[in-house]
Design a protein around this motif. Structure first.
Motif, PDB file in Angstrom:
ATOM      1  N   CYS A 180      -6.790  14.108  -4.303  1.00 38.79           N
ATOM      2  CA  CYS A 180      -8.201  14.206  -3.965  1.00 38.79           C
ATOM      3  C   CYS A 180      -8.743  15.592  -4.259  1.00 38.79           C
ATOM      4  O   CYS A 180      -8.070  16.595  -4.012  1.00 38.79           O
ATOM      5  CB  CYS A 180      -8.425  13.880  -2.491  1.00 38.79           C
TER       6      CYS A 180
ATOM      7  N   SER B  10     -14.280  17.962  -3.040  1.00 37.38           N
ATOM      8  CA  SER B  10     -15.527  17.458  -2.466  1.00 37.38           C
ATOM      9  C   SER B  10     -15.391  15.984  -2.169  1.00 37.38           C
ATOM     10  O   SER B  10     -14.372  15.355  -2.445  1.00 37.38           O
ATOM     11  CB  SER B  10     -16.680  17.685  -3.452  1.00 37.38           C
ATOM     12  N   ASN B  11     -16.466  15.404  -1.605  1.00 31.81           N
ATOM     13  CA  ASN B  11     -16.468  13.985  -1.306  1.00 31.81           C
ATOM     14  C   ASN B  11     -16.937  13.139  -2.477  1.00 31.81           C
ATOM     15  O   ASN B  11     -17.055  11.926  -2.342  1.00 31.81           O
ATOM     16  CB  ASN B  11     -17.358  13.711  -0.086  1.00 31.81           C
ATOM     17  N   THR B  12     -17.245  13.760  -3.610  1.00 32.32           N
ATOM     18  CA  THR B  12     -17.704  13.021  -4.779  1.00 32.32           C
ATOM     19  C   THR B  12     -16.510  12.550  -5.598  1.00 32.32           C
ATOM     20  O   THR B  12     -15.723  13.364  -6.083  1.00 32.32           O
ATOM     21  CB  THR B  12     -18.621  13.891  -5.649  1.00 32.32           C
ATOM     22  N   LEU B  13     -16.399  11.233  -5.727  1.00 33.93           N
ATOM     23  CA  LEU B  13     -15.277  10.635  -6.450  1.00 33.93           C
ATOM     24  C   LEU B  13     -15.585  10.500  -7.932  1.00 33.93           C
ATOM     25  O   LEU B  13     -14.745  10.814  -8.786  1.00 33.93           O
ATOM     26  CB  LEU B  13     -14.982   9.260  -5.844  1.00 33.93           C
TER      27      LEU B  13
ATOM     28  N   ASP C 260     -19.506   8.430  -3.146  1.00 30.78           N
ATOM     29  CA  ASP C 260     -18.818   8.971  -1.981  1.00 30.78           C
ATOM     30  C   ASP C 260     -17.374   8.474  -1.965  1.00 30.78           C
ATOM     31  O   ASP C 260     -17.115   7.271  -2.032  1.00 30.78           O
ATOM     32  CB  ASP C 260     -19.535   8.542  -0.706  1.00 30.78           C
ATOM     33  N   SER C 261     -16.428   9.387  -1.879  1.00 26.32           N
ATOM     34  CA  SER C 261     -15.024   9.026  -2.036  1.00 26.32           C
ATOM     35  C   SER C 261     -14.487   8.177  -0.893  1.00 26.32           C
ATOM     36  O   SER C 261     -13.513   7.445  -1.066  1.00 26.32           O
ATOM     37  CB  SER C 261     -14.171  10.293  -2.172  1.00 26.32           C
ATOM     38  N   GLN C 262     -15.107   8.252   0.274  1.00 33.89           N
ATOM     39  CA  GLN C 262     -14.620   7.484   1.416  1.00 33.89           C
ATOM     40  C   GLN C 262     -15.279   6.117   1.517  1.00 33.89           C
ATOM     41  O   GLN C 262     -14.603   5.095   1.681  1.00 33.89           O
ATOM     42  CB  GLN C 262     -14.844   8.276   2.704  1.00 33.89           C
TER      43      GLN C 262
ATOM     44  N   HIS D 170      -9.271  14.047  -9.411  1.00 30.28           N
ATOM     45  CA  HIS D 170      -8.839  12.700  -9.036  1.00 30.28           C
ATOM     46  C   HIS D 170      -8.092  12.117 -10.218  1.00 30.28           C
ATOM     47  O   HIS D 170      -8.571  12.160 -11.363  1.00 30.28           O
ATOM     48  CB  HIS D 170     -10.037  11.800  -8.716  1.00 30.28           C
TER      49      HIS D 170
END
Length: 392
Positions: free
Chosen positions: A26, A29-32, A51-53, A385
């Motif tokens: 991962c 950041s939260n950007t996938l 959003d990765s989550q 990623h």
């Protein structure tokens, strides 16, 4: 009265990477991923970060961007994630954009196509050639209809189309700047091995098959019958199987790709819901997903890796999305989310993919708003990623 994919789009305006499964790393950041969605009504490109989550789509600042032409109907990203290629159907152009590290776009180049009304495009895994199908070859048009064209653009080191010093110039086919295909070509696919290219000719109910030469020139390996109205196609990461949706017969037809590029149809077509018009293969090569335009849903299948046969995933025959899905994609970073571009709903629907089963479930707050009449989408990985790549 029967309409092709792009005929349906016109009517409505008046009233489709081979990654594998492995260890995930991962990023900071939260950007996938970044997702790029073309919208035909306002000639725009919607840009979202994933959003990765949750898999939610969040518009980036300054989105949407102008497509650089009229009626953008398809897009593709380069394997290195540095460029976006957009087909503008009504202005007969392919526009190249540079992608910045924050996902934003800058127009770099606009190239005319030799014929008229381009409908779809594909880029090879090596990132060296872009394949564009056009409704009509030069000399034909809607008033004097005739066969379509497959145009091959070299991609140079900067991501622009055409060799250095010869920008926008396609690969030559003798005296022509295109390779002939059948009537009303609406889909194109290049195998992960970079070796073969297939075109779906909707009006002829055929597939045109080509082998790619060392210079990018194509050699025909045959024309193959397929269903009633083929409209989209996708091959698996091993370049062994090809799947074609048939919008008139509500089915998906599978083919075995032979070592010489010829095709052998699998014994039995696979049932879909009403009016399938987009198909994608899971990056692991395990699942196939089909968007069904009239049913507003996605059909899901497991692939038998030995035979290529597709079996509907247990538990449900289809997963609901918003109205009029024209395109379906799987995000490339971790292959955990599936998105459909919904032409009638003016939205993008998000679905969470369970890797162990292939089952889908709606992500929170789906669908996500898009500008008028979204037509298709493409994506790039953001940050650190990665998943193991399946080699063909």
């Amino acid at each position: 009265m029967k309409f092709s994919k792009f005929g349906r789009m016109a009517l409505a305006s008046v009233v489709s990477l081979g990654l594998g499964f492995g260890v995930i790393a991962c990023g900071p950041s939260n950007t996938l991923d970044f997702v790029y969605v073309t919208s035909s009504k306002q000639d725009q490109i919607n840009v979202y970060k994933v959003d990765s989550q949750a898999g939610a789509l969040i518009p980036i600042p300054n989105s949407p961007y102008k497509s650089g032409g009229t009626n953008p109907v398809a897009d593709a990203t380069s394997p290195n994630g540095k460029n976006l290629y957009v087909v503008n159907h009504d202005s007969n152009t392919v526009v190249v954009f540079t992608i910045s590290t924050d996902g934003s776009l800058s127009q770099q180049q606009s190239c005319p196509t030799p014929g008229t009304l381009p409908t779809q495009l594909a880029i090879n895994r090596a990132g060296t050639y872009l394949y564009v199908v056009e409704t009509y070859q030069p000399g034909f048009n809607a008033k004097t209809p005739g066969p379509g064209a497959l145009v091959v653009f070299p991609i140079n080191a900067t991501g622009q189309l055409g060799a250095t010093g010869s920008l926008c110039t396609p690969v030559a086919n003798g005296d022509n700047a295109f390779f002939p295909v059948g009537n009303n070509p609406v889909g194109v696919n290049v195998t992960a091995s970079n070796t073969y290219v297939y075109v779906a000719n909707e009006s002829d109910a055929t597939l045109s098959a080509f082998q790619v030469g060392s210079t990018g020139a194509l050699t025909s390996v045959g024309t193959f019958p397929v269903g009633v109205a083929p409209n989209a196609l996708a091959s698996d990461p091993t370049s062994k199987f090809l799947y074609v949706t048939d919008g008139a017969a509500n089915q998906m037809i599978g083919f075995l790709i032979q070592l010489n590029g010829t095709l052998i149809a699998m014994q039995t077509p696979f049932k879909t819901d009403n009016l399938p018009d987009a198909v994608t293969v899971d990056p692991r090569g395990i699942y196939v997903y089909v968007a069904n335009y009239n049913a507003n849903d996605v059909s899901a299948y497991t692939i038998d890796r030995a035979t290529g046969n597709a079996t509907q995933i247990a538990g449900t025959s289809a997963y609901s999305v918003d109205a009029g899905p024209l395109c379906v994609l799987i995000e490339p970073a971790e292959a955990r989310f599936v998105y459909t571009m919904n032409f009638l709903g003016n939205t993008v629907s998000g679905l969470r993919l369970t890797p162990s089963t292939g089952a889908l479930a709606p992500v929170q707050n789906t669908p996500f708003k898009a500008t008028g009449q979204p037509t298709c989408g493409a994506a790039i990985t953001h940050g650190n990623h990665s998943i193991e790549v399946i080699q063909p």
